[in-house]
Design a protein around this motif. Structure first.
Motif, short mmCIF file in Angstrom:
data_model
loop_
_atom_site.label_atom_id
_atom_site.label_comp_id
_atom_site.label_asym_id
_atom_site.label_seq_id
_atom_site.Cartn_x
_atom_site.Cartn_y
_atom_site.Cartn_z
N PRO A 1 -5.86 2.29 13.77
CA PRO A 1 -5.23 2.02 12.47
C PRO A 1 -5.32 0.54 12.07
N THR B 1 2.85 1.12 13.01
CA THR B 1 1.88 2.01 13.65
C THR B 1 1.85 1.71 15.15
N ALA C 1 -3.97 -1.61 17.33
CA ALA C 1 -4.15 -1.62 15.89
C ALA C 1 -4.72 -2.96 15.46
N HIS D 1 -0.18 7.54 0.92
CA HIS D 1 -0.61 6.98 2.21
C HIS D 1 -2.08 6.62 2.09
N ASP E 1 -4.20 6.33 4.44
CA ASP E 1 -4.98 7.17 5.36
C ASP E 1 -5.35 8.51 4.69
N ARG F 1 -12.92 0.49 3.91
CA ARG F 1 -12.81 1.58 4.89
C ARG F 1 -13.77 2.72 4.53
N THR G 1 -4.06 12.52 10.74
CA THR G 1 -4.85 11.45 10.11
C THR G 1 -3.96 10.34 9.58
N ARG H 1 -1.70 7.78 10.33
CA ARG H 1 -1.26 7.08 11.54
C ARG H 1 -0.28 5.95 11.24
N VAL H 2 -0.23 5.57 9.95
CA VAL H 2 0.64 4.45 9.58
C VAL H 2 1.88 4.99 8.88
#
Lengths: 270, 325
Positions: A147, A177, A181, B75, B77, B109, B187, B189-190
């Motif tokens: 992440p 998180t 990371a 999000h 992600d 990303r 998926t 993760r944050v």
């Protein structure tokens, strides 16, 4: 133990003004200007500051490793990094990095981080103060499949997680998180501390581990111009197509009156 | 056949597409027409339905919508999977995102997952002999680079206030396509613990028609008081240079420049600002740029339309009095 890798870049002093700046039309690179100072990108200095604060506040051992990629073996980046008492330094130094772009740079840094091993937290500047692209932190995270928390004004490590205050266009968000990371650090974190004279002297004796691209298992074809994803077709310094009209006058009152009159004539103030 | 279309991500804020979305459509429409392809937009979230009509009236041929009640909280992600899916469906030559907080995360990303690299913070684009060329500031705003891409889709972010949005054309027809994407919980993760907006007092900096900015030359935080008074009197907003913010003289939210806000007001008055490239990249779009700096050789004067080489402490009170009179 928490192992932090700080990625840092050595760049032309970003405070040099536009008028002192030139592009070499042949190479499409920044023209060498005599006496132009090279410095650590300020966002990366602030990454070290973030790492030092984590080390001070943690109730377990924290190890800080400095990591840099450059073509010039003479750069003084590690001298500065060691003056903050970082525990280790790795220097990816190879002429093949001459033409690296955001993709090849983060690919090489990510590969080096895998080789360093057992890394919990990777800090990069939100962007480098020369290219201003802001992609390497994301590239490392995607390469390693971990992440990423961007644009941190504050970074804390707690119970195996990292928590940041992320700067948004019009506010903040608190993100969390689990480690490992990547965090990209923004200038809101504040200026990096100045090391003491004793720290600076001691740092001069410390040397990083130097790795070539081959040392981390990469070959030139993965890193040179043929591997670049973007082609730079041209670089130019934009022409400023006007000249400044200076307002003159005897007294501040005269100057103010002339300016206000001019701005009203241009209809930009009521 | 190579890709010819353009896809944009229209970000939503306060129930409507952002002003930047319309700039993305403006540039996207021009590039898509030059390549002979369609212009598509992707929107996501519970407020996306409200934006569809506006996006079509301002240039989109089709709008891809992701609105899953289980994914109502934003999000990055999850957004990444939606944008990837939209790009797979559209197969554009160019995927253009806003150079916003989330856009500057999602573009790199997305690109890296595609084994590509994005062009970040572009200000313009054109098609030359069938080749897509984008222009972006580099070297701290002191130079511009023109880049082309080796693979499709090209992924790029567009700096706000750099393009003209198209005027809305009421009744313009377009297609709406719903995206059905499964977002596996793992998926994301944050964890977003909290989100809060800055409380704005007075006129928003990035929307103000008059901006008065201060820099290191103010000599300290107190210098901003007269700037605030002047901004109040003119109905404008106060900005600050990066050194002034880093020194803690003025809140970071008011920073103008490459790592702060981009402004394009009718009038920008730079007080005690040296003219570093990174600052000028955030205010060069001003119609009239006035510089007040005691150093007549300051670099800011090579950008300014009108200059006063004088101490600001002497002249600003006089200006304020004239405005208030």
């Amino acid at each position: 133990m928490i192992h932090i890798v700080v990625c840092a870049k050595w760049i032309p002093d970003p405070e040099v003004t536009a008028t002192e700046f030139k592009i070499d039309p042949e190479s499409l690179r920044r023209a060498e200007i005599a006496g132009l100072a090279l410095v650590m990108s300020p966002y990366d200095e602030q990454c070290f500051e973030a790492a030092l604060r984590i080390r001070e506040q943690a109730d377990e051992e924290v190890k800080i490793t400095a990591l840099c990629l450059d073509t010039d073996p003479m750069i003084k980046l590690f001298r500065q990094a060691f003056s903050w008492d970082v525990e280790a330094g790795f220097f990816l130094c190879d002429p093949v990095f001459e033409d690296s772009d955001g993709y090849t740079t983060s690919f090489a840094l990510g590969t080096a981080i895998q080789k360093i091993g057992d890394v919990d937290l990777i800090l990069t500047g939100r962007q480098a103060a020369d290219g201003d692209e802001g992609m390497v932190g994301f590239g490392i995270a995607e390469h390693l499949g971990i992440p990423v928390l961007p644009c941190a004004a504050e970074v804390k490590v707690q119970d195996g997680s990292v928590i940041i205050e992320r700067v948004l266009d019009n506010g903040f968000e608190t993100l969390e998180t689990p480690l490992p990371a990547v965090v990209t650090v923004s200038n809101e974190i504040g200026e990096a501390r100045r090391p003491s004279m004793r720290q600076v002297m001691r740092a001069a004796r410390q040397k990083p581990t130097v790795w070539s691209a081959e040392d981390i298992g990469l070959d030139a074809a993965q890193l040179d111009t043929s591997a670049m994803r973007l082609t730079v077709e041209d670089i130019f310094v934009p022409k400023v197509d006007h000249s400044c009209e200076f307002i003159t006058g005897e007294t501040p009152g005269d100057l103010a009156e002339a300016l206000v009159g001019k701005l009203r004539e241009l209809r930009v103030i009521p | 056949m190579s890709a010819t279309g353009v896809l944009i991500w229209a970000e939503i804020a306060d129930g409507a597409a952002t002003a930047s979305s319309y700039e993305l459509l403006g540039l996207g429409r021009r590039l898509a027409d030059d390549m002979g392809g369609p212009l598509s937009a992707v929107v996501l979230g519970p407020e996306s339905a409200a934006a569809i009509e506006q996006l079509i009236s301002r240039g989109a041929d089709s709008v891809y919508v992701f609105d899953d009640p289980d994914q109502s909280e934003f999000h990055t992600d999850a957004a990444l999977l939606v944008l990837e899916a939209a790009a797979d469906k559209v197969e554009p030559a160019l995927f253009l995102l806003p150079h916003s907080s989330y856009g500057t995360e999602l573009a790199p990303r997305l690109a890296f997952r595609n084994e590509s690299a994005p062009a970040m913070g572009c200000v313009d684009g054109r098609v030359e002999d069938g080749k897509l060329l984008l222009t972006r500031p580099c070297y701290g705003g002191r130079a511009r680079a023109v880049v082309s891409f080796r693979s499709a889709p090209a992924i790029a972010t567009l700096r706000p206030k750099s393009q003209e949005p198209l005027a809305a054309e009421p009744g313009r027809q377009g297609e709406t396509i719903s995206l059905d994407i499964n977002i596996p919980p793992e998926t994301i993760r944050v964890n977003v613990r909290e989100r809060r907006q800055n409380v704005e007092q007075g006129v928003r900096l990035d929307e103000a028609e008059i901006v008065i900015s201060g820099g290191r030359g103010l000599g300290g935080p107190d210098g901003f008081k007269i700037l605030e008074e002047l901004a109040d009197a003119l109905g404008g907003a106060v900005g600050a240079s990066r050194p002034a913010c880093d020194l803690g003289w003025y809140p970071q939210a008011h920073q103008v420049g490459i790592s702060g806000k981009t402004v394009a007001p009718d009038l920008y008055i730079a007080v005690g600002i040296s003219g570093a490239g990174q600052h000028m990249a955030g205010c060069a779009g001003a119609k009239v740029l006035v510089a007040i700096n005691k150093d007549p050789d300051a670099s800011i004067f090579s950008y300014a339309h009108i200059g006063i080489a004088s101490e600001y402490q002497e002249i600003l009170p006089e200006i304020l009095e004239l405005i208030r009179r």
